[in-house]
Design a protein around this motif. Structure first.
Motif, PDB file in Angstrom:
ATOM      1  N   PRO A 118      -2.131 -15.397  77.694  1.00  0.00           N
ATOM      2  CA  PRO A 118      -2.414 -14.703  76.434  1.00  0.00           C
ATOM      3  C   PRO A 118      -1.501 -15.075  75.268  1.00  0.00           C
ATOM      4  O   PRO A 118      -1.463 -14.384  74.248  1.00  0.00           O
ATOM      5  CB  PRO A 118      -2.197 -13.239  76.827  1.00  0.00           C
ATOM      6  CG  PRO A 118      -1.096 -13.303  77.830  1.00  0.00           C
ATOM      7  CD  PRO A 118      -1.334 -14.568  78.615  1.00  0.00           C
ATOM      8  N   ASP A 119      -0.707 -16.162  75.407  1.00  0.00           N
ATOM      9  CA  ASP A 119       0.175 -16.557  74.310  1.00  0.00           C
ATOM     10  C   ASP A 119      -0.573 -17.182  73.148  1.00  0.00           C
ATOM     11  O   ASP A 119      -0.059 -17.259  72.034  1.00  0.00           O
ATOM     12  CB  ASP A 119       1.231 -17.547  74.825  1.00  0.00           C
ATOM     13  CG  ASP A 119       2.165 -16.914  75.844  1.00  0.00           C
ATOM     14  OD1 ASP A 119       2.482 -15.722  75.683  1.00  0.00           O
ATOM     15  OD2 ASP A 119       2.548 -17.604  76.798  1.00  0.00           O
ATOM     16  N   VAL A 120      -1.797 -17.661  73.416  1.00  0.00           N
ATOM     17  CA  VAL A 120      -2.579 -18.338  72.387  1.00  0.00           C
ATOM     18  C   VAL A 120      -3.932 -17.652  72.225  1.00  0.00           C
ATOM     19  O   VAL A 120      -4.596 -17.319  73.203  1.00  0.00           O
ATOM     20  CB  VAL A 120      -2.792 -19.828  72.751  1.00  0.00           C
ATOM     21  CG1 VAL A 120      -3.876 -20.443  71.879  1.00  0.00           C
ATOM     22  CG2 VAL A 120      -1.492 -20.597  72.597  1.00  0.00           C
ATOM     23  N   THR A 121      -4.315 -17.449  70.973  1.00  0.00           N
ATOM     24  CA  THR A 121      -5.637 -16.912  70.660  1.00  0.00           C
ATOM     25  C   THR A 121      -6.345 -17.885  69.722  1.00  0.00           C
ATOM     26  O   THR A 121      -5.762 -18.320  68.728  1.00  0.00           O
ATOM     27  CB  THR A 121      -5.549 -15.535  69.980  1.00  0.00           C
ATOM     28  OG1 THR A 121      -4.865 -14.627  70.847  1.00  0.00           O
ATOM     29  CG2 THR A 121      -6.942 -14.999  69.679  1.00  0.00           C
ATOM     30  N   LEU A 122      -7.578 -18.226  70.040  1.00  0.00           N
ATOM     31  CA  LEU A 122      -8.370 -19.132  69.209  1.00  0.00           C
ATOM     32  C   LEU A 122      -9.492 -18.346  68.550  1.00  0.00           C
ATOM     33  O   LEU A 122     -10.309 -17.725  69.222  1.00  0.00           O
ATOM     34  CB  LEU A 122      -8.949 -20.255  70.066  1.00  0.00           C
ATOM     35  CG  LEU A 122      -9.793 -21.317  69.358  1.00  0.00           C
ATOM     36  CD1 LEU A 122      -8.951 -22.067  68.334  1.00  0.00           C
ATOM     37  CD2 LEU A 122     -10.399 -22.288  70.362  1.00  0.00           C
ATOM     38  N   GLU A 123      -9.501 -18.359  67.232  1.00  0.00           N
ATOM     39  CA  GLU A 123     -10.558 -17.700  66.457  1.00  0.00           C
ATOM     40  C   GLU A 123     -11.457 -18.775  65.868  1.00  0.00           C
ATOM     41  O   GLU A 123     -11.012 -19.603  65.074  1.00  0.00           O
ATOM     42  CB  GLU A 123      -9.963 -16.847  65.337  1.00  0.00           C
ATOM     43  CG  GLU A 123     -11.010 -16.186  64.448  1.00  0.00           C
ATOM     44  CD  GLU A 123     -10.405 -15.496  63.234  1.00  0.00           C
ATOM     45  OE1 GLU A 123     -11.178 -15.135  62.326  1.00  0.00           O
ATOM     46  OE2 GLU A 123      -9.165 -15.331  63.183  1.00  0.00           O
ATOM     47  N   LEU A 124     -12.726 -18.764  66.255  1.00  0.00           N
ATOM     48  CA  LEU A 124     -13.686 -19.758  65.766  1.00  0.00           C
ATOM     49  C   LEU A 124     -14.564 -19.162  64.680  1.00  0.00           C
ATOM     50  O   LEU A 124     -15.110 -18.074  64.842  1.00  0.00           O
ATOM     51  CB  LEU A 124     -14.566 -20.263  66.912  1.00  0.00           C
ATOM     52  CG  LEU A 124     -13.899 -21.157  67.954  1.00  0.00           C
ATOM     53  CD1 LEU A 124     -14.878 -21.466  69.079  1.00  0.00           C
ATOM     54  CD2 LEU A 124     -13.404 -22.449  67.331  1.00  0.00           C
TER      55      LEU A 124
END
Length: 284
Positions: A118-124
């Protein structure tokens, strides 16, 4: 006028009712009504018209909703960018992709970022080329993927190789050789394409398109339904269902285009964005 007031106003504008907006914000109705009244007093203009079934925006309210949505998105992007400084591959990345490049991005290589969750979140975010350019230049999206032609001023770019258009042909409308077709051979059939392709067609050498869409991905659906011969970038076929259609490459080099990864020239990319740019570049 502060961010909380703008958040409250956007909720009211989008819900169309103060009670519904209060539920969305998890607050009671009186403070929401108070903040709206305060905002109207501060701006010295009426933002909403109250009616028995809810509220409607005035002209000033519509303008504020448009600007407030952008301001809130920029505030979120700024907080995300600042919090990621010095943290390496952590935080959130907003990636904007134009519809005609969705066959290339986000792509399987970006899956390398998934184990970092959960250290990275990708918003497209997706949209037209102008919409993606606006998201990148305004700072809402850190990285974008667009398709030529587009204005490059103020941007850094990484281009994919040239990509041909392909004709998606319903069986009853098949034309050309086994693998290729000339645009002139499609003069007697209805053409389906997006608005950017329609603008590139020479009206003196080809008939006007029968159907023009805002989203390139819907071209394949129209062709599969038999509306006409669809014209799309070849890579788009990986994410579209073409049904029983024949696929043939258009011979005209002048209709080729290139996808490109873009980011602001005057903005230092976060480590996460740098990795995403590298991964997207490898797709090309």
């Amino acid at each position: 006028m502060n961010l909380k007031q703008l958040e409250y106003f956007v909720a009211i504008a989008e819900e169309g009712q103060i009670t519904a907006a209060a539920r969305r914000l998890h607050i009671s109705q009186p403070p929401l009504s108070y903040e709206l009244a305060q905002l109207e007093r501060e701006l010295d203009t009426q933002l909403v018209r109250r009616g028995p079934r809810g509220v409607t925006l005035t002209e000033a309210g519509r303008l504020l909703h448009e600007r407030a949505t952008r301001i809130l998105a920029m505030a979120t992007a700024t907080a995300r960018e600042v919090s990621s400084v010095g943290k390496g591959l952590t935080g959130a990345l907003c990636l904007a992709v134009c519809d005609s490049a969705s066959g290339l991005a986000p792509g399987t290589r970006l899956a390398e970022l998934a184990p970092l969750a959960p250290d990275v979140t990708l918003e497209l975010r997706d949209g037209s080329v102008p919409e993606v350019l606006e998201l990148v230049t305004s700072g809402i999206a850190e990285v974008g993927v667009v398709r030529t032609p587009f204005p490059t001023q103020g941007l850094r770019t990484r281009y994919a190789p040239a990509e041909p258009l392909v004709a998606v042909m319903p069986p009853a409308l098949e034309r050309g050789d086994e693998l290729t077709v000339l645009l002139s051979q499609l003069d007697d059939v209805p053409i389906v394409c997006d608005s950017r392709t329609a603008a590139a067609l020479d009206p003196g050498k080809s008939r006007a398109p029968f159907c023009v869409t805002d989203d390139a991905r819907s071209v394949c659906s129209c062709a599969a339904a038999g509306l006409g011969v669809g014209l799309v970038p070849r890579s788009l076929l990986t994410v579209c269902d073409t049904g029983p259609c024949y696929i043939k490459t258009l011979s005209e080099k002048s209709l080729e285009s290139r996808a490109a990864v873009i980011w602001k020239a005057d903005r230092s990319l976060s480590p996460l964005a740098e990795r995403a740019v590298a991964l997207l570049g490898e797709l090309f």
